[in-house]
Design a protein around this motif. Structure first.
Motif, PDB file in Angstrom:
ATOM      1  N   PRO A 385       0.500  -0.902  -0.389  1.00  0.00           N
ATOM      2  CA  PRO A 385      -0.114  -0.121  -0.061  1.00  0.00           C
ATOM      3  C   PRO A 385       0.967   1.380  -0.186  1.00  0.00           C
ATOM      4  O   PRO A 385       0.559   1.920   0.017  1.00  0.00           O
ATOM      5  CB  PRO A 385      -1.197   0.387   1.292  1.00  0.00           C
ATOM      6  CG  PRO A 385      -0.179  -1.021   1.796  1.00  0.00           C
ATOM      7  CD  PRO A 385       1.126  -1.786   1.666  1.00  0.00           C
ATOM      8  N   SER A 386       1.734   1.577   0.004  1.00  0.00           N
ATOM      9  CA  SER A 386       2.938   1.816   0.221  1.00  0.00           C
ATOM     10  C   SER A 386       4.372   2.128  -0.604  1.00  0.00           C
ATOM     11  O   SER A 386       4.626   0.513  -0.983  1.00  0.00           O
ATOM     12  CB  SER A 386       3.160   3.454   1.680  1.00  0.00           C
ATOM     13  OG  SER A 386       4.872   2.428   2.316  1.00  0.00           O
ATOM     14  N   PRO A 387       5.286   2.991  -1.110  1.00  0.00           N
ATOM     15  CA  PRO A 387       6.702   2.368  -1.689  1.00  0.00           C
ATOM     16  C   PRO A 387       7.719   2.647  -0.384  1.00  0.00           C
ATOM     17  O   PRO A 387       8.599   1.805  -1.172  1.00  0.00           O
ATOM     18  CB  PRO A 387       7.143   4.634  -2.044  1.00  0.00           C
ATOM     19  CG  PRO A 387       5.629   5.141  -2.333  1.00  0.00           C
ATOM     20  CD  PRO A 387       4.883   4.431  -0.638  1.00  0.00           C
ATOM     21  N   GLY A 388       7.183   2.063   0.032  1.00  0.00           N
ATOM     22  CA  GLY A 388       7.726   1.317   1.336  1.00  0.00           C
ATOM     23  C   GLY A 388       7.519   0.052   1.826  1.00  0.00           C
ATOM     24  O   GLY A 388       8.480  -0.483   2.135  1.00  0.00           O
ATOM     25  N   ARG A 389       6.819   0.027   0.811  1.00  0.00           N
ATOM     26  CA  ARG A 389       6.196  -2.040   0.798  1.00  0.00           C
ATOM     27  C   ARG A 389       8.007  -2.932   1.001  1.00  0.00           C
ATOM     28  O   ARG A 389       7.419  -3.777   1.747  1.00  0.00           O
ATOM     29  CB  ARG A 389       5.244  -2.158  -0.029  1.00  0.00           C
ATOM     30  CG  ARG A 389       5.003  -3.855  -0.283  1.00  0.00           C
ATOM     31  CD  ARG A 389       3.979  -3.762   1.068  1.00  0.00           C
ATOM     32  NE  ARG A 389       3.923  -5.342   1.225  1.00  0.00           N
ATOM     33  CZ  ARG A 389       2.455  -6.002   0.534  1.00  0.00           C
ATOM     34  NH1 ARG A 389       1.951  -5.732   0.408  1.00  0.00           N
ATOM     35  NH2 ARG A 389       2.623  -7.479   1.008  1.00  0.00           N
ATOM     36  N   CYS A 390       8.347  -2.953  -0.348  1.00  0.00           N
ATOM     37  CA  CYS A 390       9.365  -3.950   0.026  1.00  0.00           C
ATOM     38  C   CYS A 390      10.432  -3.318   1.272  1.00  0.00           C
ATOM     39  O   CYS A 390      11.241  -4.878   2.029  1.00  0.00           O
ATOM     40  CB  CYS A 390      10.486  -3.192  -1.091  1.00  0.00           C
ATOM     41  SG  CYS A 390       9.894  -3.361  -3.262  1.00  0.00           S
TER      42      CYS A 390
END
Ligand code: WTA
Length: 695
Positions: A385-390
């Motif tokens: 759900p956010s660009p921090g998922r990885c």
């Protein structure tokens, strides 16, 4: 920047690398773990600590192994192959090859007459050695709270149940099976089940349209299609089964009926009741497979029996069915995985590729499992759900080896560092990159920000056709240069040839070819050996031609410049699109760039550059000039783009590849010839681009 005695020792040994005419050209080196990579293209040296624990810990050790691998390939590879289980040993020849069209049919065989099974080697072998309780797969769903896991013993049980079901419905050794599944655990399970019974799997990436799927089904004529009802991608629900339905209708119209469609119920995406159904043909996976015994005899196959078909696009015409066989592919994927990622038993490994592509075949499923590794299978989108998922996933599973594509690196880079730095990432020790040349600025961001200056980056050059890594860093062994895939893997003899097919030596640029066969090489294009010879072996007789352009620097390092079909010829200057892109994205406001050639009255071809900007930066005339100036400064005036086309996003496949075909058409204003845009991750990007065409 440091010039320690360790550094000097390394530089000394560099002289002994292949083509290593001399010392490293740069003396400003960065040592892993001690400093960040600066803006200069400084080489990054492994730290003594990293090297000390590495499988290949010095240039000298690499050199010794490399030398043996090319001087005595039979001995080198049969020693490695002996660590696998073979029901019957190969004939003493080890390998047989003809790569020269002038000498007759192209032929590559490894470990012929040896009988083995890759599923047995990937699962049973570890369990029999007492490692059955180790986690084989951690599965992470689209939403952060969806997850699951399987030990090696549990995975084998699931594989056996499906293998038994497939046998029950009449799938036999040599039969094709189409797999059209998203990244559920069932995808690697399905691949392994086919391999266990000697069936030939053909995974079609679940982002392909019904037409593309139909085309592949008609080419390989499977007895059965394995799929699921639906999948969530980010906030969208995709009805995969509907796509299969249309494909099967299309196939029937063309006289190719598939009688059975085994459908996994992906409950988190769609319930059974809401799924369209054709009685007699469609069967729910969960209704039948679990009733079958969880033990299944292995089908021992010849090393040269086909393992899988994977369709890949050619420059023209219908997709090519790249065929890989069993024994050589097994030995090669396992060995490349182990050395290029410096894999050790406690590692937790995550490759973001989808099993619908070769990277997912060789480095999600086979390579890691053959090594008994713990693998993460991720169903979702890396920015949901956010660009921090990885990094959330990295922290959740304590990932130690993270393997991805430059395009993902660049798109995350664009979101800003906070999405990375809010996570610990301290488990990471090796990073990897694949799919396209990684531009030095993305390399440095990956290294500095994601890896905190602590992790070497394995920039692996290879292809669907090669089965496994061909040119790749071996972490800990030698210095890396941002943007270079470095040196050849064991047994690989790359050569650069000129237009006429003549080998060129030393520091130079040319067409990248391979001189000798390697165990993981593809053996043919399914049903079209002639096209195999024409595409890959006729352009430069005596060699396998990769289709890539490449240069070699004075230290012997290889720098891939992109497909030669993507080379632009401007006023007689050959310019790699990747070179121009790298220059553009080195501008701090440019997030991504894609460059294509367009017809130009005076120059023959002009350079047309699509650019996306860093979040929050507005496009302006001043920025346009600045971008052009950046390219002029970095490459030369001849490489200055003729056109900058500002884009909110670039058309990409789900695996993250930029679809240049579409960009070329937009650049050429051939808007009615855009072709199939259904495999794009976000097809609406195309309309936005067209709307912005003259801005
Ligand atoms: C490109 C993907 C530069 C190259 C494994 C090749 C790369 C094509 C790299 C194969 C890399 C892949 N550096 N270029 N590290 N890796 N390529 O078949 O042009 O999907 O020919 O296999 O990707 O793409 P394919």
């Amino acid at each position: 920047s440091i010039a320690s005695s360790d550094f000097l020792r390394h530089v000394e040994s560099m002289a002994q690398l292949p083509y290593g005419a001399g010392k490293m050209s740069h003396l400003n080196a960065v040592i892993l773990g001690e400093a960040l990579a600066t803006e200069e293209n400084d080489p990054v040296f492994p730290s003594p600590d990293f090297s000390a624990q590495a499988l290949i810990s010095s240039p000298q050790q690499y050199m010794n192994m490399y030398k043996r691998s090319v001087e005595d390939p039979a001995g080198f590879w049969s020693d490695i192959a002996s660590s696998f289980y073979w029901k019957k040993k190969w004939n003493p020849m080890v390998y047989l090859e003809n790569l020269d069209v002038k000498k007759g049919t192209i032929k590559i065989e490894w470990f012929k007459e040896g009988t083995t099974n890759i599923c047995y080697n990937a699962l049973d072998r570890h369990i029999e050695a007492g490692r059955g309780d180790k986690i084989a797969i951690y599965w992470e769903g689209n939403e952060p709270d969806q997850d699951g896991k399987l030990t090696y013993t549990e995975l084998l049980a699931k594989v056996c149940q499906l293998a038994n079901y497939l046998k029950h419905v009449g799938v036999r050794k040599g039969d094709a099976v189409i797999i059209y599944l998203p990244m559920l655990m069932e995808l690697p399970i399905a691949m392994l089940a086919c391999a266990r019974i000697g069936a030939v799997h053909s995974v079609v990436f679940a982002g392909f349209s019904a037409d593309s799927l139909a085309q592949r089904i008609m080419d390989c004529k499977p007895k059965i299609v394995l799929t699921c009802n639906a999948v969530c991608r980010g906030s969208k629900v995709i009805l995969l089964k509907d796509i299969v339905d249309s494909a099967l209708v299309e196939c029937t119209k063309n006289g190719c009926s598939v009688g059975l469609c085994l459908t996994f119920e992906n409950q988190s995406a769609l319930s059974r009741g809401a799924t369209k159904w054709q009685d007699g043909r469609d069967v729910w996976w969960q209704n039948v497979v679990e009733k079958f015994p969880n033990k299944c005899e292995v089908e021992w196959v010849d090393s040269e029996d086909p393992l899988f078909l994977l369709y890949t696009s050619g420059s023209t015409g219908k997709p090519k069915g790249v065929l890989h066989t069993t024994g050589g592919y097994m030995v090669y994927t396992a060995t490349t995985f182990k050395y290029a990622f410096d894999y050790k038993a406690p590692d937790i490994y995550w490759c973001t590729a989808d099993c619908g592509w070769i990277t997912g075949h060789s480095y999600v499923t086979y390579g890691p499992l053959l090594n008994g590794a713990t693998v993460i299978v991720f169903e979702g989108a890396p920015n949901h759900p956010s660009p921090g998922r990885c990094w959330d996933i990295v922290d959740k599973y304590k990932v130690t080896i993270f393997y991805t594509a430059p395009t993902l690196v660049r798109s995350l880079m664009r979101e800003g560092n906070e999405f990375v730095t809010r996570y610990s990432r301290k488990s990471l020790r090796v990073l990897g990159s694949v799919g396209e040349p990684i531009n030095p600025s993305a390399w440095r961001w990956f290294y500095n920000v994601v890896g905190n200056g602590q992790c070497p980056i394995s920039d692996t050059w290879w292809q669907t056709e090669t089965g496994g890594f061909m040119i790749t860093p071996l972490p800990g062994a030698w210095p890396q240069k941002p943007g270079s895939a470095t040196l050849p893997f064991f047994g690989v003899e790359p050569v650069l040839v000129d237009e006429k097919g003549v080998e060129i030596d030393g520091e130079c640029s040319g067409y990248l070819c391979i001189k000798k066969s390697w165990p993981g090489a593809f053996r043919t294009l399914y049903g079209d050996h002639e096209r195999y010879e024409t595409t890959y072996f006729k352009p430069f007789p005596g060699y396998y031609f990769s289709g890539d352009g490449c240069s070699r620097d004075k230290d012997g390092y290889y720098w891939l410049t992109g497909r030669v079909d993507d080379v632009i010829n401007v006023s007689g200057h050959r310019i790699g699109t990747a070179e121009v892109e790298s220059a553009l994205v080195s501008h701090p406001h440019c997030a991504e760039a894609a460059v294509v050639g367009v017809e130009h009255e005076v120059k023959g071809q002009g350079i047309y550059a699509f650019v996306t900007l860093v979040e929050g930066v507005p496009y302006s005339e001043e920025l346009r000039k600045c971008l052009i100036l950046t390219v002029r400064n970095q490459i030369g005036a001849f490489a200055a783009p003729d056109k900058i086309h500002w884009a909110p996003g670039l058309p990409k496949t789900r695996s993250g590849k930029i679809m240049r075909r579409i960009l070329r058409k937009i650049a050429a204003r051939q808007l009615d010839e855009l072709g199939d845009t259904s495999t794009l991750a976000d097809p609406s990007v195309v309309e936005q681009l067209i709307a912005l065409t003259d801005k």
